[in-house]
Write a protein that holds these residues in place. Structure first.
Motif, PDB file in Angstrom:
ATOM      1  N   PHE A  93     -19.708  21.446 -45.329  1.00  0.00           N
ATOM      2  CA  PHE A  93     -19.764  20.684 -44.088  1.00  0.00           C
ATOM      3  C   PHE A  93     -18.450  19.938 -43.836  1.00  0.00           C
ATOM      4  N   SER A  94     -17.859  19.404 -44.875  1.00  0.00           N
ATOM      5  CA  SER A  94     -16.586  18.697 -44.709  1.00  0.00           C
ATOM      6  C   SER A  94     -15.489  19.657 -44.267  1.00  0.00           C
ATOM      7  N   GLN A  95     -15.459  20.829 -44.870  1.00  0.00           N
ATOM      8  CA  GLN A  95     -14.449  21.835 -44.540  1.00  0.00           C
ATOM      9  C   GLN A  95     -14.575  22.307 -43.091  1.00  0.00           C
ATOM     10  N   HIS A  96     -15.815  22.378 -42.574  1.00  0.00           N
ATOM     11  CA  HIS A  96     -16.049  22.931 -41.251  1.00  0.00           C
ATOM     12  C   HIS A  96     -16.253  21.858 -40.179  1.00  0.00           C
ATOM     13  N   GLY A  97     -16.033  20.596 -40.522  1.00  0.00           N
ATOM     14  CA  GLY A  97     -16.107  19.529 -39.536  1.00  0.00           C
ATOM     15  C   GLY A  97     -17.506  19.256 -39.004  1.00  0.00           C
ATOM     16  N   ILE A  98     -18.516  19.446 -39.851  1.00  0.00           N
ATOM     17  CA  ILE A  98     -19.907  19.190 -39.463  1.00  0.00           C
ATOM     18  C   ILE A  98     -20.300  17.799 -39.956  1.00  0.00           C
ATOM     19  N   ASP A  99     -20.681  16.925 -39.057  1.00  0.00           N
ATOM     20  CA  ASP A  99     -21.108  15.580 -39.432  1.00  0.00           C
ATOM     21  C   ASP A  99     -22.543  15.631 -39.946  1.00  0.00           C
ATOM     22  N   PHE A 100     -22.821  14.853 -40.998  1.00  0.00           N
ATOM     23  CA  PHE A 100     -24.128  14.923 -41.650  1.00  0.00           C
ATOM     24  C   PHE A 100     -24.430  13.614 -42.358  1.00  0.00           C
ATOM     25  N   TYR A 101     -25.695  13.458 -42.747  1.00  0.00           N
ATOM     26  CA  TYR A 101     -26.058  12.343 -43.626  1.00  0.00           C
ATOM     27  C   TYR A 101     -27.067  12.821 -44.648  1.00  0.00           C
ATOM     28  N   LEU A 102     -26.926  12.288 -45.846  1.00  0.00           N
ATOM     29  CA  LEU A 102     -27.796  12.607 -46.968  1.00  0.00           C
ATOM     30  C   LEU A 102     -28.918  11.576 -47.031  1.00  0.00           C
ATOM     31  N   GLU A 103     -30.145  12.048 -47.139  1.00  0.00           N
ATOM     32  CA  GLU A 103     -31.299  11.160 -47.120  1.00  0.00           C
ATOM     33  C   GLU A 103     -31.855  10.966 -48.531  1.00  0.00           C
ATOM     34  N   SER A 104     -31.937   9.733 -48.956  1.00  0.00           N
ATOM     35  CA  SER A 104     -32.627   9.395 -50.195  1.00  0.00           C
ATOM     36  C   SER A 104     -33.590   8.264 -49.890  1.00  0.00           C
ATOM     37  N   ASN A 105     -34.470   7.954 -50.832  1.00  0.00           N
ATOM     38  CA  ASN A 105     -35.375   6.820 -50.618  1.00  0.00           C
ATOM     39  C   ASN A 105     -34.626   5.500 -50.643  1.00  0.00           C
ATOM     40  N   GLY A 106     -33.424   5.506 -51.207  1.00  0.00           N
ATOM     41  CA  GLY A 106     -32.647   4.280 -51.295  1.00  0.00           C
ATOM     42  C   GLY A 106     -31.658   4.063 -50.184  1.00  0.00           C
ATOM     43  N   GLY A 107     -31.521   5.036 -49.277  1.00  0.00           N
ATOM     44  CA  GLY A 107     -30.585   4.867 -48.181  1.00  0.00           C
ATOM     45  C   GLY A 107     -30.196   6.178 -47.543  1.00  0.00           C
ATOM     46  N   LEU A 108     -29.482   6.059 -46.427  1.00  0.00           N
ATOM     47  CA  LEU A 108     -28.975   7.206 -45.694  1.00  0.00           C
ATOM     48  C   LEU A 108     -27.454   7.186 -45.803  1.00  0.00           C
ATOM     49  N   PHE A 109     -26.876   8.184 -46.436  1.00  0.00           N
ATOM     50  CA  PHE A 109     -25.465   8.182 -46.776  1.00  0.00           C
ATOM     51  C   PHE A 109     -24.710   9.141 -45.855  1.00  0.00           C
ATOM     52  N   ALA A 110     -23.860   8.560 -44.997  1.00  0.00           N
ATOM     53  CA  ALA A 110     -23.233   9.305 -43.912  1.00  0.00           C
ATOM     54  C   ALA A 110     -21.866   9.853 -44.295  1.00  0.00           C
ATOM     55  N   SER A 111     -21.561  11.028 -43.744  1.00  0.00           N
ATOM     56  CA  SER A 111     -20.216  11.579 -43.881  1.00  0.00           C
ATOM     57  C   SER A 111     -19.245  10.752 -43.042  1.00  0.00           C
ATOM     58  N   GLU A 112     -17.973  11.061 -43.171  1.00  0.00           N
ATOM     59  CA  GLU A 112     -16.918  10.169 -42.659  1.00  0.00           C
ATOM     60  C   GLU A 112     -17.067   9.814 -41.181  1.00  0.00           C
ATOM     61  N   HIS A 113     -17.354  10.800 -40.343  1.00  0.00           N
ATOM     62  CA  HIS A 113     -17.393  10.548 -38.901  1.00  0.00           C
ATOM     63  C   HIS A 113     -18.810  10.536 -38.326  1.00  0.00           C
ATOM     64  N   CYS A 114     -19.805  10.629 -39.183  1.00  0.00           N
ATOM     65  CA  CYS A 114     -21.174  10.797 -38.704  1.00  0.00           C
ATOM     66  C   CYS A 114     -21.675   9.590 -37.904  1.00  0.00           C
ATOM     67  N   LYS A 115     -21.436   8.392 -38.418  1.00  0.00           N
ATOM     68  CA  LYS A 115     -21.971   7.206 -37.757  1.00  0.00           C
ATOM     69  C   LYS A 115     -21.350   7.035 -36.371  1.00  0.00           C
ATOM     70  N   LYS A 116     -20.044   7.271 -36.274  1.00  0.00           N
ATOM     71  CA  LYS A 116     -19.363   7.181 -34.976  1.00  0.00           C
ATOM     72  C   LYS A 116     -19.916   8.227 -34.010  1.00  0.00           C
ATOM     73  N   HIS A 117     -20.175   9.422 -34.523  1.00  0.00           N
ATOM     74  CA  HIS A 117     -20.726  10.506 -33.705  1.00  0.00           C
ATOM     75  C   HIS A 117     -22.101  10.108 -33.164  1.00  0.00           C
ATOM     76  N   ILE A 118     -22.947   9.555 -34.022  1.00  0.00           N
ATOM     77  CA  ILE A 118     -24.288   9.157 -33.588  1.00  0.00           C
ATOM     78  C   ILE A 118     -24.211   8.019 -32.574  1.00  0.00           C
TER      79      ILE A 118
END
Length: 278
Positions: A93-118
């Motif tokens: 995803f990083s190589q192809h410029g896809i914004d994403f976030y990883l979901e765990s019970n302890g939090g939502l961990f966003a890629s570099e530009h994901c929060k700005k995109h949302i």
């Protein structure tokens, strides 16, 4: 006879702006007063279940698209993504410029530009529907604000991954990860074309419902489920009464036993009343 009801969240319990209609709150609470069990059954991980939802009152949670089951605060299932598959996904995803976030019970961990995109997506929703500004800020902004930036994304506690739309076709993403994940497109429509989610293979909402019914010693003939998206398909097909919302994907409507109205039209309340749950 006691029934057990499974409710998807996005597009089902909550409307397009992420807000729970008062009619749905009343229906859930009244059904429980009447002795029925009501479970959240969502693609969201526990970190995305905010107070406005949990405070309604439920008998338990199926989360992470079937990878997590909690009954009266007892965890009876928790599946996580293999760390090597997380590494593969983060690299791709990083190589192809896809914004994403990883979901765990302890939090939502966003890629570099994901929060700005949302944030830009939210701003566009408000710009297109200025009268909905207060509701959008109440329903969707808490999700944006909960996203955690700058953390190590190579983690071993990940339940599921959500990704935003990009120029990379969903078919290409499916080719890359089809053997390692369930891949469901467009689970959050505002995330755009080629968006979707990746979850643990062999796990979906229906597999979790089977396990939960065994745990509760309840029969499938007493089950109801409500959904709107394609990650609800197996659930809708498995339960005795699978009901699609008025705003559901057409393929889900075709698979459902019955249809109800949209969230804002009182879909949950109207169907609960139709079936004598309230």
């Amino acid at each position: 006879m006691k029934k057990i009801i499974f409710l998807d969240i996005d597009g089902t319990l909550v409307n397009d702006n992420g807000v729970v209609p008062e009619s749905a709150k009343f229906a859930v609470q009244k059904a429980r007063e009447n002795g029925h069990l009501v479970f959240i059954c969502t693609g969201r991980s526990k970190a995305e279940l905010y107070e406005d939802i949990l405070d309604i009152g439920f008998d338990g949670i199926i989360g992470a698209a079937g990878g997590y089951i909690e009954v009266e605060e007892e965890v009876i299932l928790h599946e996580t993504v293999d760390p090597e598959d997380v590494r593969h996904l983060v690299d791709y995803f990083s190589q192809h410029g896809i914004d994403f976030y990883l979901e765990s019970n302890g939090g939502l961990f966003a890629s570099e530009h994901c929060k700005k995109h949302i944030r830009s997506i939210i701003d566009k929703v408000i710009e297109a529907n200025p009268q909905a500004k207060a509701e959008v800020e109440k329903g969707i902004l808490p999700f944006h604000d909960a996203l955690i930036e700058g953390e190590n994304l190579l983690r071993d506690d990940i339940n599921k991954i959500s990704f935003l739309g990009s120029d990379i076709p969903i078919e290409k993403i499916s080719e890359e990860f089809g053997g390692k994940f369930n891949i469901i497109p467009s689970t959050v429509p505002i995330f755009g074309e080629n968006s979707g989610e990746l979850s643990v293979p062999g796990i979906h909402k229906a597999t979790a419902i089977v396990k939960l019914l065994e745990h509760l010693n309840m029969d499938r003939k007493n089950t109801f489920a409500y959904g709107d998206g394609m990650n609800d398909l197996e659930m809708i097909q498995y339960v005795q009464h699978g009901i699609a919302m008025g705003n559901a994907k057409e393929a889900l409507k075709l698979a459902a036993d019955d249809l109800t109205d949209t969230p804002d039209e009182g879909g949950i309340f109207n169907s609960f009343r139709k079936y004598g749950l309230i």
